[in-house]
Motif scaffolding. Structure first.
Motif, PDB file in Angstrom:
ATOM      1  N   THR A  59       0.837  -1.209   0.000  1.00 24.04           N
ATOM      2  CA  THR A  59       0.000   0.000   0.000  1.00 24.04           C
ATOM      3  C   THR A  59       0.873   1.262   0.000  1.00 24.04           C
ATOM      4  N   PRO A  60       1.360   1.683  -1.167  1.00 24.80           N
ATOM      5  CA  PRO A  60       1.150   1.082  -2.491  1.00 24.80           C
ATOM      6  C   PRO A  60       2.174  -0.005  -2.775  1.00 24.80           C
ATOM      7  N   PRO A  61       1.979  -0.760  -3.874  1.00 24.64           N
ATOM      8  CA  PRO A  61       2.920  -1.819  -4.227  1.00 24.64           C
ATOM      9  C   PRO A  61       4.303  -1.278  -4.548  1.00 24.64           C
ATOM     10  N   THR A  62       5.311  -2.132  -4.358  1.00 24.33           N
ATOM     11  CA  THR A  62       6.701  -1.760  -4.618  1.00 24.33           C
ATOM     12  C   THR A  62       7.324  -2.728  -5.632  1.00 24.33           C
ATOM     13  N   LEU A  63       8.584  -2.482  -5.946  1.00 27.71           N
ATOM     14  CA  LEU A  63       9.314  -3.376  -6.846  1.00 27.71           C
ATOM     15  C   LEU A  63       9.399  -4.779  -6.261  1.00 27.71           C
ATOM     16  N   MET A  64       9.472  -4.879  -4.942  1.00 27.76           N
ATOM     17  CA  MET A  64       9.497  -6.199  -4.301  1.00 27.76           C
ATOM     18  C   MET A  64       8.243  -6.994  -4.670  1.00 27.76           C
ATOM     19  N   LEU A  65       7.086  -6.353  -4.585  1.00 23.40           N
ATOM     20  CA  LEU A  65       5.846  -7.032  -4.940  1.00 23.40           C
ATOM     21  C   LEU A  65       5.767  -7.255  -6.449  1.00 23.40           C
ATOM     22  N   ALA A  66       6.317  -6.334  -7.242  1.00 20.37           N
ATOM     23  CA  ALA A  66       6.309  -6.501  -8.695  1.00 20.37           C
ATOM     24  C   ALA A  66       7.078  -7.751  -9.104  1.00 20.37           C
ATOM     25  N   LEU A  67       8.246  -7.979  -8.505  1.00 14.81           N
ATOM     26  CA  LEU A  67       9.007  -9.185  -8.797  1.00 14.81           C
ATOM     27  C   LEU A  67       8.254 -10.427  -8.349  1.00 14.81           C
ATOM     28  N   HIS A  68       7.589 -10.320  -7.212  1.00 13.74           N
ATOM     29  CA  HIS A  68       6.778 -11.435  -6.712  1.00 13.74           C
ATOM     30  C   HIS A  68       5.656 -11.763  -7.704  1.00 13.74           C
ATOM     31  N   CYS A  69       4.977 -10.729  -8.204  1.00  9.32           N
ATOM     32  CA  CYS A  69       3.929 -10.931  -9.203  1.00  9.32           C
ATOM     33  C   CYS A  69       4.476 -11.637 -10.441  1.00  9.32           C
ATOM     34  N   THR A  70       5.695 -11.276 -10.809  1.00 14.40           N
ATOM     35  CA  THR A  70       6.287 -11.816 -12.036  1.00 14.40           C
ATOM     36  C   THR A  70       6.603 -13.300 -11.904  1.00 14.40           C
ATOM     37  N   TRP A  71       7.355 -13.665 -10.840  1.00  8.71           N
ATOM     38  CA  TRP A  71       7.741 -15.079 -10.746  1.00  8.71           C
ATOM     39  C   TRP A  71       6.553 -15.974 -10.421  1.00  8.71           C
ATOM     40  N   MET A  72       5.595 -15.498  -9.613  1.00 13.53           N
ATOM     41  CA  MET A  72       4.436 -16.338  -9.297  1.00 13.53           C
ATOM     42  C   MET A  72       3.580 -16.565 -10.544  1.00 13.53           C
ATOM     43  N   SER A  73       3.452 -15.548 -11.381  1.00 12.81           N
ATOM     44  CA  SER A  73       2.671 -15.692 -12.612  1.00 12.81           C
ATOM     45  C   SER A  73       3.360 -16.652 -13.577  1.00 12.81           C
ATOM     46  N   PHE A  74       4.677 -16.542 -13.708  1.00 13.88           N
ATOM     47  CA  PHE A  74       5.407 -17.475 -14.571  1.00 13.88           C
ATOM     48  C   PHE A  74       5.321 -18.903 -14.029  1.00 13.88           C
ATOM     49  N   LEU A  75       5.343 -19.040 -12.714  1.00 11.52           N
ATOM     50  CA  LEU A  75       5.228 -20.376 -12.123  1.00 11.52           C
ATOM     51  C   LEU A  75       3.878 -21.003 -12.458  1.00 11.52           C
ATOM     52  N   PHE A  76       2.820 -20.192 -12.465  1.00 10.24           N
ATOM     53  CA  PHE A  76       1.515 -20.710 -12.880  1.00 10.24           C
ATOM     54  C   PHE A  76       1.562 -21.212 -14.322  1.00 10.24           C
ATOM     55  N   VAL A  77       2.163 -20.429 -15.211  1.00  9.72           N
ATOM     56  CA  VAL A  77       2.244 -20.833 -16.622  1.00  9.72           C
ATOM     57  C   VAL A  77       2.973 -22.164 -16.742  1.00  9.72           C
ATOM     58  N   ALA A  78       4.050 -22.337 -15.954  1.00 11.82           N
ATOM     59  CA  ALA A  78       4.805 -23.584 -15.999  1.00 11.82           C
ATOM     60  C   ALA A  78       3.986 -24.771 -15.509  1.00 11.82           C
ATOM     61  N   ALA A  79       3.085 -24.530 -14.537  1.00  9.69           N
ATOM     62  CA  ALA A  79       2.311 -25.613 -13.931  1.00  9.69           C
ATOM     63  C   ALA A  79       0.929 -25.785 -14.538  1.00  9.69           C
ATOM     64  N   ALA A  80       0.550 -24.952 -15.499  1.00  8.34           N
ATOM     65  CA  ALA A  80      -0.823 -24.960 -16.021  1.00  8.34           C
ATOM     66  C   ALA A  80      -1.235 -26.311 -16.592  1.00  8.34           C
ATOM     67  N   GLY A  81      -0.323 -26.987 -17.277  1.00  6.61           N
ATOM     68  CA  GLY A  81      -0.652 -28.286 -17.843  1.00  6.61           C
ATOM     69  C   GLY A  81      -1.024 -29.288 -16.772  1.00  6.61           C
ATOM     70  N   LEU A  82      -0.251 -29.329 -15.694  1.00  4.44           N
ATOM     71  CA  LEU A  82      -0.564 -30.223 -14.579  1.00  4.44           C
ATOM     72  C   LEU A  82      -1.903 -29.862 -13.947  1.00  4.44           C
ATOM     73  N   LEU A  83      -2.145 -28.576 -13.774  1.00  3.89           N
ATOM     74  CA  LEU A  83      -3.410 -28.144 -13.170  1.00  3.89           C
ATOM     75  C   LEU A  83      -4.600 -28.526 -14.042  1.00  3.89           C
ATOM     76  N   ASN A  84      -4.461 -28.389 -15.339  1.00  5.80           N
ATOM     77  CA  ASN A  84      -5.554 -28.764 -16.240  1.00  5.80           C
ATOM     78  C   ASN A  84      -5.866 -30.251 -16.141  1.00  5.80           C
ATOM     79  N   ARG A  85      -4.825 -31.088 -16.091  1.00  6.78           N
ATOM     80  CA  ARG A  85      -5.062 -32.536 -15.988  1.00  6.78           C
ATOM     81  C   ARG A  85      -5.684 -32.905 -14.653  1.00  6.78           C
ATOM     82  N   TRP A  86      -5.230 -32.235 -13.573  1.00  9.00           N
ATOM     83  CA  TRP A  86      -5.801 -32.518 -12.250  1.00  9.00           C
ATOM     84  C   TRP A  86      -7.266 -32.107 -12.193  1.00  9.00           C
ATOM     85  N   ALA A  87      -7.582 -30.949 -12.770  1.00  8.93           N
ATOM     86  CA  ALA A  87      -8.950 -30.434 -12.728  1.00  8.93           C
ATOM     87  C   ALA A  87      -9.885 -31.199 -13.652  1.00  8.93           C
ATOM     88  N   ALA A  88      -9.340 -32.074 -14.503  1.00 10.15           N
ATOM     89  CA  ALA A  88     -10.192 -32.867 -15.390  1.00 10.15           C
ATOM     90  C   ALA A  88     -10.942 -33.954 -14.622  1.00 10.15           C
TER      91      ALA A  88
END
Length: 427
Positions: free
Chosen positions: A256-285
């Motif tokens: 409040t407000p966001p900083t570069l620390m949170l910006a980097l966190h947003c970046t790696w967590m979002s990329f981690l989701f992209v990397a795991a999306a295939g597994l999540l799709n199969r699990w959710a099936a």
């Protein structure tokens, strides 16, 4: 709409990305139970006492790097928006149709608190009403920022290559760093307000890129590791605190407000989701998993809006029988906290059952068809963005004093004006 019908009506994986739905409901559960764990509250002769678990136990701050999952909400919004956007659609009309569903449960929520605060003022006085009003709408900041960043999705769909995605992300991270430098030089958080938009656009950009298949899972995993390492270095050498949520004891907040620390966190967590999306799709099936995910997403705004009142009900119900989880050094504190989580889960389940149908109950006027084009469409979109800004200001000031009630009026007025602009033109 009964829960069984709601689940049956939810599109299958052939029509939507199940990984996005898993990310949304998974992040929501972490937020809900995380907030329940963070709250320390009791009542004594001095009145209600509230503190924060991280403020009492600062050594737990690194845990927030795992439980700060708000980036996944914005990523899911960016991906869903990209899936739903069709080139040539009127921008403002598209944005308003997405705001219709988002704002519908918010109107009910604000109506409830308006009445509740008026009753509180009459029964307990203005001071108690203002204190309650400041807490009741604090979490609406998410809706306000979400409405504004969603407006950028159509423009972001013009990204065609991974290189264009990288350029946008580097620009956003650089802008975040510059805004932080200004904030630290000026010495006031207000100097960094622009980062509410810049930082939360980062997961939206990655969400759009994911939906457009511009990022492969292997590249995403490598980038997630690299950015996480950069965040570790920044935490060790930069002027930032470790905690990525509000603790009540921080000197310089990362949110409040966001900083570069949170910006980097947003970046790696979002990329981690992209990397795991295939597994999540199969699990959710799996049928049982999909049924739970579909049901939860069908009432996601209900869960988000009402989980704080549910935590309050659980907390003070346990206080009434002498089972406070307040003193972190008291014997059995961990068990008391676990008990509160359990009671909260039961209370939230009841509220979800009672209130989630309101998300699907069409409101007269508000849910009328949207067919505006040209200037009317642009005006409707601009007014939705203005409504989002008013909600952020409302969350900051709370439903208290002239400022808070004025911001509520601005939100309603902007939403109504957007509805008028989005209406089909008269023949």
């Amino acid at each position: 709409m009964p829960l069984s019908e709601l689940t049956a009506a939810t599109p299958t994986a052939r029509q939507r990305d199940r990984a996005v739905d898993v990310a949304r409901i998974g992040a929501l559960l972490v937020v809900m139970f995380g907030h329940c764990a963070l709250l320390l509250a009791t009542i004594d002769s001095g009145g209600v006492r509230i503190s924060n678990l991280l403020g009492a136990l600062p050594a737990l701050a690194p845990v927030t790097w795992v439980v700060q999952v708000m980036p996944l909400f914005f990523l899911a919004g960016g991906a869903a928006g990209a899936y739903g956007w069709h080139a040539g659609s009127p921008w403002g009309s598209w944005l308003f149709t997405r705001a219709q569903r988002l704002c519908r449960p918010v109107f009910w929520y604000l109506a409830f608190w308006t009445v509740a605060l008026l009753v509180t003022r009459l029964v307990l006085g203005a001071e108690s009403a203002d204190a309650l009003g400041r807490e009741s709408v604090a979490l609406l900041w998410f809706l306000g920022v979400y409405l504004v960043v969603l407006a950028f999705v159509p423009a972001l769909t013009h990204m065609r290559t991974w290189r264009s995605v990288a350029v946008v992300l580097v620009a956003l991270l650089s802008a975040t760093a510059v805004i932080d430098a200004i904030r630290f030089a000026v010495g006031t958080p207000e100097a960094g307000l622009a980062n509410f938009l810049v930082v939360w656009l980062i997961p939206v950009v990655i969400g759009v890129a994911y939906a457009r298949r511009l990022i492969g899972p292997r590249i995403a995993l490598g980038l997630a590791v690299a950015v996480f390492a950069a965040q570790l270095v920044l935490a060790a050498t930069g002027p930032y605190e470790v905690a990525l949520v509000v603790t009540g004891a921080e000197h310089t907040s990362n949110v409040t407000p966001p900083t570069l620390m949170l910006a980097l966190h947003c970046t790696w967590m979002s990329f981690l989701f992209v990397a795991a999306a295939g597994l999540l799709n199969r699990w959710a099936a799996r049928p049982r998993v999909w049924r739970a995910v579909a049901a939860g997403n069908g009432g996601a705004m209900t869960l988000y809006l009402w989980h704080i009142p549910a935590i309050a009900i659980a907390t003070f119900s346990l206080h009434a029988v002498g089972l406070d989880a307040y003193n972190v050094h008291a014997a059995g504190f961990g068990w008391l906290l676990a008990l509160r989580e359990l009671v909260f889960g039961v209370v939230m389940a009841v509220l979800f059952r009672l209130l989630s149908p309101l998300e699907h109950r069409r409101l007269p006027g508000w849910d009328a068809p949207v067919r505006a084009a040209g200037a009317r469409s642009t005006a409707a979109g601009a007014l939705i963005c203005l409504a989002g800004v008013a909600v952020v200001a409302l969350a900051k000031s709370g439903l208290a004093g002239v400022a808070g009630w004025t911001m509520l009026g601005c939100f309603v007025a902007a939403a109504v004006a957007a509805r008028v602009c989005a209406a089909p033109p008269k023949a």
